[in-house]
Design an enzyme around this catalytic site. Structure first.
Site, short mmCIF file in Angstrom:
data_model
loop_
_atom_site.label_atom_id
_atom_site.label_comp_id
_atom_site.label_asym_id
_atom_site.label_seq_id
_atom_site.Cartn_x
_atom_site.Cartn_y
_atom_site.Cartn_z
N CYS A 1 24.87 -27.05 -1.08
CA CYS A 1 25.04 -28.48 -1.36
C CYS A 1 26.50 -28.77 -1.69
CB CYS A 1 24.16 -28.90 -2.54
SG CYS A 1 22.44 -29.03 -2.07
N GLU B 1 30.32 -30.80 -5.81
CA GLU B 1 29.80 -29.58 -6.44
C GLU B 1 30.66 -28.38 -6.01
OE1 GLU B 1 25.45 -28.66 -6.42
OE2 GLU B 1 26.09 -26.70 -5.66
N ARG C 1 25.37 -28.52 -13.51
CA ARG C 1 26.25 -27.79 -12.58
C ARG C 1 27.65 -27.51 -13.15
NH1 ARG C 1 22.12 -26.86 -11.21
NH2 ARG C 1 20.93 -27.58 -9.42
N1 EPU Z 1 16.28 -35.77 1.31
C1 EPU Z 1 16.39 -36.71 2.32
N2 EPU Z 1 17.30 -36.45 3.32
C2 EPU Z 1 18.08 -35.35 3.33
C3 EPU Z 1 17.97 -34.43 2.28
C4 EPU Z 1 17.06 -34.66 1.27
O1 EPU Z 1 15.71 -37.71 2.33
O2 EPU Z 1 18.87 -35.20 4.28
C5 EPU Z 1 15.28 -36.03 0.24
C6 EPU Z 1 14.17 -34.98 0.27
O3 EPU Z 1 13.15 -35.35 1.15
C7 EPU Z 1 13.73 -34.96 -1.17
C8 EPU Z 1 15.02 -35.26 -1.95
O4 EPU Z 1 15.91 -35.85 -1.02
O5 EPU Z 1 12.81 -35.97 -1.42
C9 EPU Z 1 15.63 -34.05 -2.60
O6 EPU Z 1 15.96 -33.08 -1.60
P1 EPU Z 1 15.76 -31.51 -1.83
O7 EPU Z 1 14.39 -31.23 -2.30
O8 EPU Z 1 16.24 -30.81 -0.61
O9 EPU Z 1 16.66 -31.16 -3.06
P2 EPU Z 1 18.18 -31.47 -3.38
O10 EPU Z 1 18.21 -32.27 -4.64
O11 EPU Z 1 18.90 -32.01 -2.21
C10 EPU Z 1 18.52 -29.40 -4.94
C11 EPU Z 1 19.69 -28.51 -5.19
C12 EPU Z 1 19.72 -27.40 -4.14
C13 EPU Z 1 18.42 -26.62 -4.20
C14 EPU Z 1 17.27 -27.61 -3.91
C15 EPU Z 1 15.88 -26.98 -3.95
C16 EPU Z 1 21.56 -29.80 -6.11
C17 EPU Z 1 22.82 -30.54 -5.82
N3 EPU Z 1 20.92 -29.28 -5.07
O12 EPU Z 1 18.76 -30.02 -3.67
O13 EPU Z 1 20.78 -26.53 -4.51
O14 EPU Z 1 18.40 -25.57 -3.26
O15 EPU Z 1 17.30 -28.65 -4.92
O16 EPU Z 1 15.50 -26.68 -5.24
O17 EPU Z 1 21.17 -29.67 -7.26
C18 EPU Z 1 23.09 -26.04 -4.10
O18 EPU Z 1 23.29 -26.40 -5.27
O19 EPU Z 1 24.00 -25.59 -3.36
C19 EPU Z 1 21.75 -26.20 -3.57
C20 EPU Z 1 21.49 -26.03 -2.31
#
Ligand code: EPU
Length: 315
Positions: A240, A310, A191
Site C-alpha cells: 500500500c 505510507e 503506521r
Molecule cells: N477497495 C475498493 N477498491 C480498491 C481497493 C479497495 O473499493 O481498489 C475497497 C475494498 O473492497 C474494501 C476496502 O476498500 O471494502 C478496503 O480494502 P482492503 O480490504 O483491500 O484493505 P485496505 O484498507 O486497502 C489494509 C492494509 C493492507 C492490508 C489489508 C488487508 C493499510 C494502508 N493497508 O488495506 O496493508 O494488507 O488491509 O488486511 O492499512 C500495506 O500496508 O502495505 C498493506 C498492503
C-alpha cells in the site's frame, strides 16, 4: 528509515577507510533496485552488512566520526529509492540481528516471551511461530518486511498491527549505545512508531501464546488467500502506497477517482487494488512519484481528503 546529512568528501578516502573496518560484508556501488521490492533504485555507494553487533557499533561510530551519510535498509519493502545514485552507506541488519529466541515460560504464566532480531524477515518469524505453535503475530502475514522495518512503521493489516503483541524494543543510537525501551515508552500511532532521535531498532521482545500449529497454519493460509484475491502480489511493488485516512480506504478513494490502470512509463496504479502501484518492468522512481502526485491531487480535488504516504521515499 534514518538518515544523517551528507557531506562532500573524496570517495577514495572514505571508501578505503570503510573497507578496512573489521567484520563487515561490503557491497560497492550496489543498485538499490536489487534490494527493494519495487525493483526501483540507482546504486548506493556502499551496502554494509555488519557480521556482529560489535561490528555494527564500530561502523556507526566510524560513520559518525567521518560525517558519512547512512540509512538503515530493511527488506526494502516499503521504500521508493531514487533514480540518482545515493552517496553514502545503506546498513542492513540481516547478519548481525538475525536471532529468534523463545524464553523459558514462567510458571503459571500463559504468555511466553519471544526475542527477535530486527533483521529477521517476517516470513521467517511466522514460519517459526507456526512450527512452535505460537500465536500473536498472525496480523503481519504476507507483509514482506523485516521485524525492524515492520516495527518502525507499525505495520499491520485489518487484523491488527505488529505492536499489538510488542513488549519492548532494544534500540541503538548513532554512537552505538544500546537501550531497551518498554512499549509504554514508545509513541505508537497508525503506521508509525516514534523512536528516540537518530536511533533504530536492533531487537524486539514479543508476548506470544501457545496455540495449535495446525490451526495457526490454516488461519495464515486463509489470510494469504484473501490477500492474493485482492492485491497484485505477483508484481514488484511496495504494498500500500498511502495510509488509510480515518474511517476510509485509500484504495477505494483512488478507485472511485477512476485512477486504476493509469500508467506512467512502466509504473501502473494496479487494476486490482487502487492503493498499490506496480512496476511492470523498468519503472523509474520518477514514474512512481508521478502516479503518487496524480493520486494525491485527484483524491484531494474529488473528496477533499489529503492522502498521507505510507511508503518512504529516499532522498
Ligand atoms: N477497495 C475498493 N477498491 C480498491 C481497493 C479497495 O473499493 O481498489 C475497497 C475494498 O473492497 C474494501 C476496502 O476498500 O471494502 C478496503 O480494502 P482492503 O480490504 O483491500 O484493505 P485496505 O484498507 O486497502 C489494509 C492494509 C493492507 C492490508 C489489508 C488487508 C493499510 C494502508 N493497508 O488495506 O496493508 O494488507 O488491509 O488486511 O492499512 C500495506 O500496508 O502495505 C498493506 C498492503
Amino acid at each position: 528509515m534514518h538518515a544523517v546529512a551528507a557531506t562532500s568528501w573524496p570517495h577514495t578516502t572514505w571508501t578505503a577507510a570503510l573497507a578496512a573496518l573489521p567484520d563487515l560484508d561490503l557491497w560497492w556501488n550496489e543498485p538499490l533496485a536489487r534490494h527493494t521490492t519495487f525493483r526501483v533504485g540507482a546504486p548506493v555507494t556502499c551496502l554494509a552488512r555488519p557480521l556482529s553487533e560489535a561490528a555494527l557499533q564500530n561502523l556507526l561510530r566510524h560513520l559518525r566520526r567521518e560525517g558519512i551519510a547512512y540509512f538503515l535498509l530493511g527488506a526494502g519493502s516499503n521504500l521508493l529509492a531514487t533514480d540518482k545514485p545515493w552517496d553514502g552507506v545503506a546498513i542492513q541488519l540481516t547478519h548481525c540481528c538475525r536471532e529468534i529466541r523463545l524464553e523459558a515460560p514462567e510458571p503459571g504464566v500463559e504468555a511466553q516471551s519471544l526475542r527477535v532480531g530486527a533483521g529477521v524477515k517476517l516470513a521467517r518469524l511466522l514460519r517459526f511461530c507456526v512450527q512452535q505453535g505460537l500465536a500473536g503475530l498472525e496480523a503481519v502475514i504476507g507483509i514482506p518486511g523485516t521485524v525492524g522495518g515492520a516495527l518502525v512503521m507499525n505495520a499491520g493489516t485489518r487484523g491488527g498491527s505488529i505492536t499489538d503483541v510488542l513488549d519492548s524494543v532494544s534500540v541503538m543510537d548513532a554512537s552505538g549505545e544500546r537501550l531497551e525501551l518498554p512499549k509504554s515508552q514508545l509513541a505508537i500511532g497508525y503506521r508509525c512508531v516514534t523512536l528516540p532521535e537518530q536511533s533504530f531498532i536492533v531487537e524486539a521482545r514479543f508476548s506470544v501464546k501457545s496455540s495449535d500449529p495446525q490451526q495457526l497454519r490454516e488461519k495464515l493460509q486463509v489470510a494469504m488467500r484473501q490477500r492474493r484475491q485482492t492485491q497484485p502480489l505477483g508484481w514488484p511493488s511496495a504494498g500500500c502506497v498511502f495510509k488509510n485516512p480515518p474511517g476510509q480506504s485509500a484504495g477505494a478513494l483512488i478507485d472511485r477517482a477512476g485512477l486504476k490502470g493509469l500508467r506512467c512509463g512502466d509504473a501502473e496504479i494496479s487494476t486490482r487494488h487502487g492503493n498499490w502501484i506496480i512496476n511492470l518492468g523498468h519503472a523509474s522512481a520518477r514514474d512512481v512519484l508521478t502516479l503518487m502526485h496524480i493520486a494525491e491531487e485527484r483524491v484531494l480535488q474529488e473528496f477533499g481528503i489529503q492522502l498521507e504516504r505510507e511508503i518512504k521515499v529516499l532522498g
